[in-house]
Design a protein around this motif. Sequence first.
Motif, short mmCIF file in Angstrom:
data_model
loop_
_atom_site.label_atom_id
_atom_site.label_comp_id
_atom_site.label_asym_id
_atom_site.label_seq_id
_atom_site.Cartn_x
_atom_site.Cartn_y
_atom_site.Cartn_z
N PHE A 1 0.84 -1.17 -0.06
CA PHE A 1 0.09 0.03 -0.01
C PHE A 1 0.80 1.24 -0.19
O PHE A 1 0.68 2.21 -0.71
N THR A 2 1.73 1.34 0.74
CA THR A 2 2.75 2.51 0.88
C THR A 2 3.63 2.72 -0.34
O THR A 2 3.57 4.05 -0.92
N ILE A 3 4.03 1.79 -1.04
CA ILE A 3 4.94 1.57 -2.06
C ILE A 3 3.83 2.06 -3.27
O ILE A 3 4.35 3.24 -4.06
N ILE A 4 2.84 1.35 -3.31
CA ILE A 4 1.99 1.96 -4.43
C ILE A 4 1.38 3.42 -4.30
O ILE A 4 1.55 4.16 -5.46
N LEU A 5 1.01 3.56 -3.15
CA LEU A 5 0.66 4.96 -3.01
C LEU A 5 1.63 6.14 -3.44
O LEU A 5 1.33 7.25 -3.80
N ASP A 6 2.91 5.66 -2.99
CA ASP A 6 3.94 6.84 -3.24
C ASP A 6 4.03 7.08 -4.69
O ASP A 6 4.52 8.14 -4.95
N PHE A 7 3.89 5.77 -5.69
CA PHE A 7 3.83 6.08 -6.94
C PHE A 7 2.81 6.66 -7.48
O PHE A 7 2.61 7.65 -8.52
N MET A 8 1.53 6.14 -7.21
CA MET A 8 0.47 6.42 -7.60
C MET A 8 0.08 7.79 -7.29
O MET A 8 -0.91 8.77 -8.01
N VAL A 9 0.35 8.54 -6.18
CA VAL A 9 -0.14 9.71 -5.69
C VAL A 9 0.40 11.06 -6.49
O VAL A 9 -0.09 12.00 -6.60
N LEU A 10 1.50 10.78 -7.56
CA LEU A 10 1.91 11.57 -8.37
C LEU A 10 0.96 12.07 -9.57
O LEU A 10 0.72 13.16 -9.98
N SER A 11 0.04 10.93 -9.89
CA SER A 11 -0.93 11.07 -10.95
C SER A 11 -1.97 12.20 -10.68
O SER A 11 -2.22 13.18 -11.24
N PRO A 12 -2.64 11.86 -9.32
CA PRO A 12 -3.62 12.94 -8.71
C PRO A 12 -3.00 14.27 -8.69
O PRO A 12 -3.87 15.28 -8.60
N LEU A 13 -1.85 14.40 -8.15
CA LEU A 13 -1.28 15.71 -7.86
C LEU A 13 -0.57 16.21 -9.11
O LEU A 13 -0.14 17.38 -9.09
N GLY A 14 -0.85 15.40 -10.18
CA GLY A 14 -0.19 16.01 -11.57
C GLY A 14 -0.79 17.69 -11.89
O GLY A 14 0.21 18.34 -12.35
N ALA A 15 -2.07 17.72 -11.80
CA ALA A 15 -2.45 19.02 -12.25
C ALA A 15 -1.75 20.01 -11.33
O ALA A 15 -1.53 21.16 -11.47
N GLN A 16 -2.03 19.96 -10.02
CA GLN A 16 -1.28 20.75 -9.09
C GLN A 16 0.21 20.96 -9.01
O GLN A 16 0.62 22.30 -9.05
N LEU A 17 0.88 19.80 -9.43
CA LEU A 17 2.14 20.09 -9.52
C LEU A 17 2.53 20.93 -10.64
O LEU A 17 3.77 21.70 -10.84
N ILE A 18 2.10 20.30 -11.81
CA ILE A 18 2.24 21.45 -13.14
C ILE A 18 2.04 22.80 -12.89
O ILE A 18 2.72 23.72 -13.48
N GLN A 19 1.20 23.30 -12.26
CA GLN A 19 0.79 24.31 -11.73
C GLN A 19 1.69 25.19 -10.83
O GLN A 19 2.22 26.30 -11.18
N GLU A 20 1.91 24.63 -9.97
CA GLU A 20 2.86 25.20 -8.71
C GLU A 20 4.16 25.30 -9.10
O GLU A 20 4.80 26.06 -8.58
N LEU A 21 4.97 24.22 -9.66
CA LEU A 21 6.23 24.02 -9.99
C LEU A 21 6.50 24.79 -11.27
O LEU A 21 7.64 24.84 -11.55
N SER A 22 5.53 25.04 -12.07
CA SER A 22 5.59 25.64 -13.38
C SER A 22 6.17 24.75 -14.28
O SER A 22 7.55 25.18 -14.86
N VAL A 23 5.79 23.38 -14.33
CA VAL A 23 6.55 22.54 -15.21
C VAL A 23 5.62 22.04 -16.39
O VAL A 23 4.56 22.37 -16.45
#
Length: 403
Positions: A9-31
Motif C-alpha cells: 500500500f505504501t509503495i503503490i501510494l508513493d507512486f500513484m499519488v503523483l498522478s492525482p497531484l499532476g494537475a497541481q504540480l504542473i501549476q505550482e512548480l511551473s513545469v
Amino acid sequence: MAVLAILQFTIILDFMVLSPLGAQLIQELSVTPRQFGWVVSAYAFSAGASGLLAAGFADKFDRKKLLLFFYAGFTLGTLFCGLAPDYEYLLIARIVTGLFGGVIGSISFAIITDLFPMHMRGRVMGFVQMAFAVSQVLGIPLSLYLASAWGWHSPFLLIVGISVLVGVAIAVVMKPIKAHLQLQSNRSAFSHLAGVVSTPHYLKGFAAITLLATGGFMLMPFASAFTVYNLGISLDDLPMIYMVTGVCAMVAGPVAGKLSDQFGKYKLFVWGSVLSIVVIAIYCNLGITPLWLVLVINVFMFIGVTSRMVAGSALMTAIPEPADRGAYMSIQSSVQQISGGLASALAGVIVVQTSSGKLEHYDILGYVVVLATVITIGMMYIIDKAVKQKERLATAAAAEADV
C-alpha cells in the motif's frame, strides 16, 4: 500476507499519488507535461537500475533483512520528496526513492512464492494487490485532501509516517525467511546474475513484463489532468472518482485471484486484457463527459487492469526455480520499471498541453496501450504453455521417485 499488503500500500501510494497531484504540480512548480513525465520516469529508471544491481545478491540473504534494508531507504527517499522545495530537488528525491522502492516489490513476490504453492498464489496475489485498491479508496482521496489543505508536500509526509509504522511491524511480526539459502551454490553474485539473464526460459518472462505495465505508466501520470481539462470534471470531484473505482478494485482483486486459481490464470488474464482494451479505446477518445459516465468507465477499466495484473503476476511466479527466485524477481522488477520509465517518458513527449490546459494526442497513448496489450496476450500464452509443461515434468518426476 497482511504485512505485505500494507507494505505494498505504501509503495503503490508513493507512486500513484503523483498522478492525482499532476494537475497541481504542473501549476505550482511551473513545469511542462514533459518535465512532469520525467519526474515519474526518474523513479522508474532508478528502480530499474537498483533491481539489476540487487539481483545477484537477492538470494544470498534472509529475505526479511533485505526487505527491511530497502524499505528504510524507501522511507528516507519519500521524506526527501516531502521536503522538496522545487522541481530539481523533487526529481533527485524521486531517484533516491526509486533506488530503494523498486526492489521491494520483487522481494515481496519472492516471499510469496517461497511460502505459498502455485494453486494458492492467485488468491494471495489478489489479497496483496488489494493494496492498489486501498490506495485508491483511502490513500489518494486523503492525499488530495491534504494537498488541497496543506500543499502537495503533505501526502509524502503522510506516507513517511505510515511507512515507519509498517517497518516496525515487519521487524516484529515477520519471521526470518531463509529456506532458499540452503539451495545456494558458491557462485559469485555476478555469476548468479549472468546465469539468470542467460536462461532462455526466464527471458520469456522478462519479455512479457516489458509490455505488461505499459498501460499504467503511459496513462496514469496524466490521468488527473486528462480528467480535469479534457473530460471537464472538477478538481473537487477527483477524490470521488478515485474512491469509487478503488472500492470496485478492492472487490475485484480477491475475486480475480480466486477465479484465476479456479479456472486458470491465463484465461482470466485474457478476459481482463480484452475488457481493458475495449474500455481504454473508449476512454482515451472521450471529450466533455458527465461524471456518472466517467465513474462507470473508470470502474470497468480498473476491473480489467486488476484482473490481468493479478492473474499475470501469479502466473509468472511459476517461472523461476527456487534458488533463483530473488534474482529473477529483482530483474523482472528492474525490466518492468525501466520499460515503464520509457513509457512515461514517451507519453510526456506524445502528450501536448494547450494554453487552456487541454491535453492533445491522448488518444494516441490509448492506441499504443491497446497494441501493447494485444501483444502481451500472445506472450503470456507462450509462458502459460511453458509453465504447464514444467508442472507436468515435476509431477512425472515425483511419480517416478515414489516408484
